[in-house]
Design an enzyme around this catalytic site. Structure first.
Site, PDB file in Angstrom:
ATOM      1  N   GLU A   1       0.818  -1.210   0.000  1.00 25.74           N
ATOM      2  CA  GLU A   1       0.000   0.000   0.000  1.00 25.74           C
ATOM      3  C   GLU A   1       0.850   1.257   0.000  1.00 25.74           C
ATOM      4  OE1 GLU A   1      -2.557  -3.317   1.125  1.00 25.74           O
ATOM      5  OE2 GLU A   1      -0.578  -2.671   1.809  1.00 25.74           O
TER       6      GLU A   1
ATOM      7  N   HIS B   1     -10.691  -6.778   9.335  1.00 26.97           N
ATOM      8  CA  HIS B   1     -11.262  -6.244   8.090  1.00 26.97           C
ATOM      9  C   HIS B   1     -12.605  -5.564   8.321  1.00 26.97           C
ATOM     10  CE1 HIS B   1      -8.102  -8.183   5.907  1.00 26.97           C
ATOM     11  NE2 HIS B   1      -8.494  -9.389   6.238  1.00 26.97           N
TER      12      HIS B   1
END
Length: 367
Positions: A103, A172
């Site tokens: 990322e 998540h």
């Protein structure tokens, strides 16, 4: 590495699917958050939040060659939640680019592309993964205009999924929007309706500041008819979704459908509720927040962030600072329990705000 796709993600495809595919074989037609009364639109005229976001990206890429999409599994796989299905086939690998699982690297590449004049859309699979790029987002994207004396702008859009309710586990299911709403130099938006999913992206791409778009994972199957006369929305203002006189329900994102359902339940009890959808989390539309409180004199703020240090606390503080004498009751907050989000369905549902929690908070406020 292939183990980072969250449980419940779109199944791996054996071959190509049509451009209109959704990435979910059973697409539940949820009740639209913005519709209150009257007949439902023809099923053929309805679109889902997922499809609306995909069409927004398609329109942006067709109209501006500078726009491209990059992120983990956005191309051949069609996106973890199926949002980018079909875009690779239409625009090719130069404009729909799969990235390595880094990322920090691909957000940094997006920042560089934006500075160089492109209009990148960077997808981060889930909001917890954005923490791996926080240095790029906070110290570069948000700060470089200030650090350069206004010479450098970063017209970057970062899309990420947020929220709980899909049994994706503690890693998540975060709602971390408030962290980004805290940062000067960024804009943070949370489209909660099909209309906003369809049109807010264009306004974000036109913005000269970096914009983080929070898409609640529970909204992707939300379905509604789009108004053909509406072709644009802003990313500056809150929107009143329902008018009332007894209490103001202030919310955003995935909590909007539950808050609208609570308002319906309260209406059956004779309690009339304003429902204000914040839509833009930075900058907050303080004017509309204070206006709804001035009408009803009671406020209940609903969000999926944890209670401590959440966005609801900021909204409550602004009301207390600027509309204290308008209040007839203490401000109520309905937030996620102070625990990592459980995996077990019944525990997950117990941890996050539900319709009955909102109704109970209103009862306390109006009693």
């Amino acid at each position: 590495m292939t183990g980072r796709k969250p449980t419940g993600a779109v199944p791996k495809r054996a071959g190509k699917r049509s451009k209109g595919a959704t990435g979910n074989k059973r697409e539940v037609k949820a009740a639209p958050a913005s519709r209150e009364n009257g007949s439902e639109p023809d099923e053929e005229a309805r679109t889902t939040y997922r499809e609306a976001m995909r069409e927004a990206m398609r329109e942006a890429m067709r109209s501006d060659d500078r726009v491209f999409l990059m992120g983990e599994d956005v191309a051949a796989y069609g996106g973890c939640f199926g949002v980018s299905l079909g875009l690779l086939e239409e625009f090719g690998p130069d404009r729909v680019r799969d990235t390595p699982l880094s990322e920090s690297a691909f957000v940094g590449a997006g920042i560089g592309a934006a500075i160089a004049g492109m209009r990148p859309i960077v997808e981060i699979m889930t909001v917890n993964f954005s923490l791996l790029a926080m240095d790029q987002i906070l110290n570069t994207a948000a700060a470089i205009q200030h650090m350069s004396g206004g010479q450098i702008r970063v017209p970057l859009v970062i899309r990420t999924t947020t929220g709980a309710g899909r049994q994706l586990g503690a890693q998540h299911s975060h709602s971390l929007e408030v962290w980004y709403a805290h940062i000067p130099g960024l804009r943070a938006i949370a489209p909660a309706t099909v209309e906003d999913a369809r049109h807010m992206l264009a306004a974000a791409l036109a913005c000269q500041d970096p914009v983080v778009v929070f898409e609640h994972t529970g909204l992707y199957n939300l379905a509604d008819a789009l108004d053909p006369d509406r072709t644009a929305v802003d990313i500056d203002s809150a929107r009143l979704r329902r008018s009332g006189t007894d209490v103001s329900l202030i919310t955003y994102g995935g909590c909007l459908p539950r808050t609208m359902a609570a308002a319906q339940t309260l209406a059956a009890e004779g309690i009339s509720a304003d429902v204000l959808d914040l839509r833009t989390l930075r900058p907050l539309d303080t004017t509309e927040i204070l206006a709804t409180v001035a009408r009803t004199h009671r406020a209940v703020v609903v969000e999926e962030c944890w209670r401590s240090g959440g966005l609801a606390a900021e909204v409550a503080a602004r009301i207390a600072e600027s509309a204290f004498y308008e209040l007839d009751a203490p401000i109520e907050r309905v937030c996620t329990a102070e625990v990592p989000i459980p995996y077990a369905h019944q525990l997950e549902q117990a941890a996050i705000p539900q319709v009955e929690d909102v109704v109970a908070a209103v009862h306390r406020a109006v009693s």
